[in-house]
Write a protein that holds these residues in place. Structure first.
Motif, PDB file in Angstrom:
ATOM      1  N   ILE A   1       0.847  -1.207   0.000  1.00  0.00           N
ATOM      2  CA  ILE A   1       0.000   0.000   0.000  1.00  0.00           C
ATOM      3  C   ILE A   1       0.876   1.249   0.000  1.00  0.00           C
ATOM      4  CG2 ILE A   1      -1.658   1.332   1.401  1.00  0.00           C
ATOM      5  CD1 ILE A   1      -2.850  -1.429   2.220  1.00  0.00           C
ATOM      6  N   ALA A   2       1.932   1.198   0.799  1.00  0.00           N
ATOM      7  CA  ALA A   2       2.842   2.367   0.863  1.00  0.00           C
ATOM      8  C   ALA A   2       3.484   2.624  -0.504  1.00  0.00           C
ATOM      9  CB  ALA A   2       3.913   2.125   1.914  1.00  0.00           C
ATOM     10  N   ILE A   3       3.900   1.549  -1.168  1.00  0.00           N
ATOM     11  CA  ILE A   3       4.543   1.692  -2.493  1.00  0.00           C
ATOM     12  C   ILE A   3       3.547   2.298  -3.486  1.00  0.00           C
ATOM     13  CG2 ILE A   3       5.436   0.388  -4.480  1.00  0.00           C
ATOM     14  CD1 ILE A   3       6.725  -1.541  -2.426  1.00  0.00           C
ATOM     15  N   LEU A   4       2.317   1.802  -3.459  1.00  0.00           N
ATOM     16  CA  LEU A   4       1.301   2.308  -4.403  1.00  0.00           C
ATOM     17  C   LEU A   4       0.941   3.766  -4.096  1.00  0.00           C
ATOM     18  CD1 LEU A   4      -1.024  -0.791  -4.769  1.00  0.00           C
ATOM     19  CD2 LEU A   4       0.714   0.023  -6.350  1.00  0.00           C
ATOM     20  N   LEU A   5       0.874   4.068  -2.818  1.00  0.00           N
ATOM     21  CA  LEU A   5       0.555   5.445  -2.413  1.00  0.00           C
ATOM     22  C   LEU A   5       1.641   6.422  -2.875  1.00  0.00           C
ATOM     23  CD1 LEU A   5      -1.858   6.445  -0.608  1.00  0.00           C
ATOM     24  CD2 LEU A   5      -0.164   6.782   1.179  1.00  0.00           C
ATOM     25  N   ILE A   6       2.868   6.010  -2.706  1.00  0.00           N
ATOM     26  CA  ILE A   6       3.999   6.864  -3.137  1.00  0.00           C
ATOM     27  C   ILE A   6       3.979   6.991  -4.666  1.00  0.00           C
ATOM     28  CG2 ILE A   6       6.533   7.026  -3.246  1.00  0.00           C
ATOM     29  CD1 ILE A   6       5.693   7.652  -0.469  1.00  0.00           C
ATOM     30  N   ALA A   7       3.627   5.909  -5.345  1.00  0.00           N
ATOM     31  CA  ALA A   7       3.560   5.957  -6.819  1.00  0.00           C
ATOM     32  C   ALA A   7       2.494   6.964  -7.261  1.00  0.00           C
ATOM     33  CB  ALA A   7       3.242   4.577  -7.366  1.00  0.00           C
ATOM     34  N   PHE A   8       1.355   6.938  -6.578  1.00  0.00           N
ATOM     35  CA  PHE A   8       0.255   7.867  -6.888  1.00  0.00           C
ATOM     36  C   PHE A   8       0.716   9.314  -6.696  1.00  0.00           C
ATOM     37  CE2 PHE A   8      -3.705  10.080  -5.600  1.00  0.00           C
ATOM     38  CZ  PHE A   8      -4.475   9.798  -6.712  1.00  0.00           C
TER      39      PHE A   8
ATOM     40  N   LEU B   1      12.977  -5.366  -5.585  1.00  0.00           N
ATOM     41  CA  LEU B   1      14.006  -5.901  -4.681  1.00  0.00           C
ATOM     42  C   LEU B   1      13.485  -6.146  -3.270  1.00  0.00           C
ATOM     43  CD1 LEU B   1      17.234  -3.881  -5.580  1.00  0.00           C
ATOM     44  CD2 LEU B   1      16.697  -6.233  -6.140  1.00  0.00           C
ATOM     45  N   SER B   2      12.347  -5.556  -2.966  1.00  0.00           N
ATOM     46  CA  SER B   2      11.883  -5.633  -1.575  1.00  0.00           C
ATOM     47  C   SER B   2      10.514  -6.275  -1.409  1.00  0.00           C
ATOM     48  CB  SER B   2      11.812  -4.236  -0.958  1.00  0.00           C
ATOM     49  OG  SER B   2      12.932  -3.505  -1.275  1.00  0.00           O
ATOM     50  N   ALA B   3       9.773  -6.436  -2.476  1.00  0.00           N
ATOM     51  CA  ALA B   3       8.415  -6.970  -2.332  1.00  0.00           C
ATOM     52  C   ALA B   3       8.206  -8.138  -3.287  1.00  0.00           C
ATOM     53  CB  ALA B   3       7.418  -5.861  -2.624  1.00  0.00           C
ATOM     54  N   GLY B   4       7.031  -8.722  -3.197  1.00  0.00           N
ATOM     55  CA  GLY B   4       6.723  -9.897  -4.010  1.00  0.00           C
ATOM     56  C   GLY B   4       6.341  -9.540  -5.436  1.00  0.00           C
ATOM     57  N   ILE B   5       6.119 -10.593  -6.207  1.00  0.00           N
ATOM     58  CA  ILE B   5       5.801 -10.395  -7.618  1.00  0.00           C
ATOM     59  C   ILE B   5       4.431  -9.713  -7.805  1.00  0.00           C
ATOM     60  CG2 ILE B   5       4.809 -12.718  -7.930  1.00  0.00           C
ATOM     61  CD1 ILE B   5       7.023 -10.939 -10.466  1.00  0.00           C
ATOM     62  N   SER B   6       3.527  -9.960  -6.842  1.00  0.00           N
ATOM     63  CA  SER B   6       2.192  -9.333  -6.943  1.00  0.00           C
ATOM     64  C   SER B   6       2.310  -7.811  -6.787  1.00  0.00           C
ATOM     65  CB  SER B   6       1.242  -9.903  -5.889  1.00  0.00           C
ATOM     66  OG  SER B   6       1.863  -9.860  -4.632  1.00  0.00           O
ATOM     67  N   THR B   7       3.192  -7.363  -5.914  1.00  0.00           N
ATOM     68  CA  THR B   7       3.404  -5.913  -5.737  1.00  0.00           C
ATOM     69  C   THR B   7       4.014  -5.313  -6.995  1.00  0.00           C
ATOM     70  OG1 THR B   7       3.780  -6.328  -3.403  1.00  0.00           O
ATOM     71  CG2 THR B   7       4.440  -4.188  -4.210  1.00  0.00           C
ATOM     72  N   VAL B   8       4.940  -6.054  -7.594  1.00  0.00           N
ATOM     73  CA  VAL B   8       5.570  -5.586  -8.837  1.00  0.00           C
ATOM     74  C   VAL B   8       4.499  -5.420  -9.927  1.00  0.00           C
ATOM     75  CG1 VAL B   8       7.174  -6.247 -10.686  1.00  0.00           C
ATOM     76  CG2 VAL B   8       7.837  -6.550  -8.310  1.00  0.00           C
TER      77      VAL B   8
ATOM     78  N   THR C   1       0.982  -1.957 -13.140  1.00  0.00           N
ATOM     79  CA  THR C   1      -0.358  -1.703 -13.702  1.00  0.00           C
ATOM     80  C   THR C   1      -0.904  -0.352 -13.238  1.00  0.00           C
ATOM     81  OG1 THR C   1      -0.705  -4.066 -13.509  1.00  0.00           O
ATOM     82  CG2 THR C   1      -2.630  -2.751 -14.055  1.00  0.00           C
ATOM     83  N   LEU C   2      -0.976  -0.178 -11.913  1.00  0.00           N
ATOM     84  CA  LEU C   2      -1.597   1.054 -11.405  1.00  0.00           C
ATOM     85  C   LEU C   2      -0.733   2.282 -11.691  1.00  0.00           C
ATOM     86  CD1 LEU C   2      -3.123  -0.150  -8.044  1.00  0.00           C
ATOM     87  CD2 LEU C   2      -4.307   0.409 -10.145  1.00  0.00           C
TER      88      LEU C   2
ATOM     89  N   PRO D   1      -1.366   6.732 -25.029  1.00  0.00           N
ATOM     90  CA  PRO D   1      -2.507   5.809 -25.042  1.00  0.00           C
ATOM     91  C   PRO D   1      -2.558   5.062 -23.705  1.00  0.00           C
ATOM     92  CG  PRO D   1      -1.140   5.508 -26.993  1.00  0.00           C
ATOM     93  CD  PRO D   1      -0.396   6.424 -26.088  1.00  0.00           C
ATOM     94  N   LEU D   2      -3.745   4.847 -23.198  1.00  0.00           N
ATOM     95  CA  LEU D   2      -3.907   4.236 -21.872  1.00  0.00           C
ATOM     96  C   LEU D   2      -3.311   2.825 -21.838  1.00  0.00           C
ATOM     97  CD1 LEU D   2      -5.243   4.992 -19.151  1.00  0.00           C
ATOM     98  CD2 LEU D   2      -7.242   3.732 -19.888  1.00  0.00           C
ATOM     99  N   GLY D   3      -2.353   2.593 -20.952  1.00  0.00           N
ATOM    100  CA  GLY D   3      -1.767   1.267 -20.768  1.00  0.00           C
ATOM    101  C   GLY D   3      -0.372   1.121 -21.356  1.00  0.00           C
ATOM    102  N   ILE D   4       0.095   2.121 -22.086  1.00  0.00           N
ATOM    103  CA  ILE D   4       1.392   1.997 -22.774  1.00  0.00           C
ATOM    104  C   ILE D   4       2.567   2.012 -21.807  1.00  0.00           C
ATOM    105  CG2 ILE D   4       1.907   4.443 -23.268  1.00  0.00           C
ATOM    106  CD1 ILE D   4       1.984   2.066 -26.092  1.00  0.00           C
TER     107      ILE D   4
END
Lengths: 189, 272
Positions: free
Chosen positions: A7-14, A46-53, A58-59, A71-74
């Motif tokens: 969640i922290a990684i995704l939040l920082i990405a946002f 390097l620090s999280a699982g494949i699902s986080t990657v 994606t997000l 284009p959306l998704g590129i």
């Protein structure tokens, strides 16, 4: 903790995508905007699982494209490729070394825009490319590389603040404690 | 086990990407707008903070400076009012003459102010995000300008925000004409397109100008009104230099844009 880290990684990405769009100071100063997503991807792989990657690719990619004319998704694919490559070789990488972090950030930040532009050209889009783009690529690569060790520091601090820290083991063992007393009582009288 | 996880994650992401890239334009634009809408609270918050900072800064300006500025603005207002009176006379005269000749009446421009809230995070596009959208009557392809000249055109419109593709982006090519600075006569026409050779981001190319035209540095370039997007006469910039192309068949000129696109804060949308 895994989910908290994700969640922290995704939040920082946002936040990173927002800042890339909102702050124009760096672009006005050096003529290019730095992309922080490859640096985050290095940390995540390097620090999280494949699902986080996969989630970050994606997000992060979709958020980036939603504020861009891409284009959306590129942007998803280059991030995923970088994440998978680093994740598959993570056992061989000295994660704690600042130099390794910097070099991985350099490679990721150089590769991500290159892949994206190639994908755009492949799709028939016409991005703005010229001699100026080489300078922008240089700035993006260098900026991303510098941001990678910073990412590691921020997340390591976050982890220290929110996770239970194991106490360092000492050499003290109760079964080998030397019992001291007053010694044998000798009566000289 | 790890290999299976890899395959599942990669497969899923690839599937999502393939679906998204193959979506028709309308649904893709809607998804894009919905995703971009997630950032609106952040843009709003950042705007409020910036506004607050400005207000705090303003409150620290000494009274004497404010009074001096007020005096200057009063003078400027007076001058502009006089100019407006003259222009209104000319406008009436123009309308009467157009009526006499049976020409179509000119409709005065209806402008909508907008604040620039963001820029394209990718370096290979020149788009900005503004804080007005469908609710304020914006539609795709409406021209966007400032007092200095043309900025671009509206590309995508959401309920509360829109993206503007700026001059110099590959998706913003349009017809322009070169005006002689003395008598404002048309020297030549060409197409404004992005400059690939230049390192200056405020330079664009005017291409496909007939070889017989006489172009000189300093001549002003304005929209020609030939397309459906931009009305005639909006300032684009000034010619910097000219070169010959295709064995003298065509001329190409580098044009310095009148608007500094790197420092846009407020723009106007021309509602048509």
């Amino acid at each position: 903790m895994n989910w908290l880290n994700t969640i922290a990684i995704l939040l920082i990405a946002f936040l990173a995508v927002f800042l890339e769009s909102y702050f124009r100071g760096l672009r006005n100063l050096v003529g290019a905007q730095i992309d922080l997503l490859p640096a985050l991807m290095v940390y995540a792989s390097l620090s999280a699982g494949i699902s986080t990657v996969a989630l970050l690719a994606t997000l992060g990619g979709l958020w980036f494209d939603s504020l861009s004319a891409n284009p959306l998704g590129i942007t998803v694919l280059p991030l995923l490729v970088i994440g998978l490559i680093i994740h598959s070789g993570r056992d061989l990488i000295l994660r704690e070394q600042r130099y390794a972090q910097f070099m991985l950030g350099l490679a990721a930040s150089a590769t991500a825009p290159l892949f994206t532009v190639l994908a755009l050209l492949g799709l028939g889009a016409e991005p703005l490319l010229g001699w100026w783009s080489l300078w922008q690529w240089f700035i993006m690569t260098l900026g991303g590389a510098a941001a990678t060790p910073l990412c590691f520091r921020v997340f390591d601090r976050f982890q220290r603040a929110f996770t239970y820290q194991k106490l360092p083991e000492t050499s003290f063992r109760p079964d080998r404690e030397i019992k001291r007393d007053r010694g044998p009582h000798l009566d000289y009288h | 086990m790890l290999k299976r996880q890899y395959s599942i994650a990669t497969g899923l992401v690839l599937l999502i990407v393939l679906v998204l890239l193959n979506l028709p334009e309308q649904p893709a634009a809607r998804i894009k707008l919905a995703l971009g809408g997630l950032f609106l609270p952040l843009f709003g918050m950042a705007g409020s903070v910036q506004h607050l900072t400005q207000e705090v800064g303003n409150s620290l300006v000494p009274r004497s400076t404010l009074l001096k500025q007020l005096e200057q603005l009063r003078k400027e207002n007076e001058e502009l009012r006089q100019q407006l009176m003259q222009i209104q006379d000319s406008w009436r005269e123009n309308a009467q003459l157009r009526q006499a000749l049976g020409w179509q009446r000119r409709v005065p421009w209806q402008l909508k102010p907008a604040r620039v809230i963001g820029q394209d995070p990718a370096n290979w596009w020149r788009t900005i995000i503004i804080d007005v959208g469908l609710r304020e009557g914006l539609r795709p392809n409406m021209p966007v300008l400032t007092a200095e000249g043309l900025v671009g055109r509206i590309e995508k419109v959401g309920p509360d925000r829109s993206s503007v593709v700026m001059v110099g982006d590959p998706n913003c090519r349009f017809s322009a004409q070169v005006q002689d600075p003395r008598d404002k006569s048309i020297a030549a026409k060409g197409i404004i397109s992005p400059s690939v050779s230049s390192m200056d981001r405020l330079l664009v190319d005017l291409i496909y100008v007939p070889g017989v035209a006489v172009l000189k540095p300093g001549q002003s370039v304005v929209t020609s009104g030939d397309g459906v997007t931009f009305p005639k006469g909006i300032t684009v910039g000034q010619i910097v230099d000219v070169r010959t192309n295709d064995y003298g068949m065509n001329l190409e000129a580098r044009v310095k844009l009148a608007v500094n696109l790197n420092r846009l804060e407020q723009v106007w949308v021309l509602l048509q």
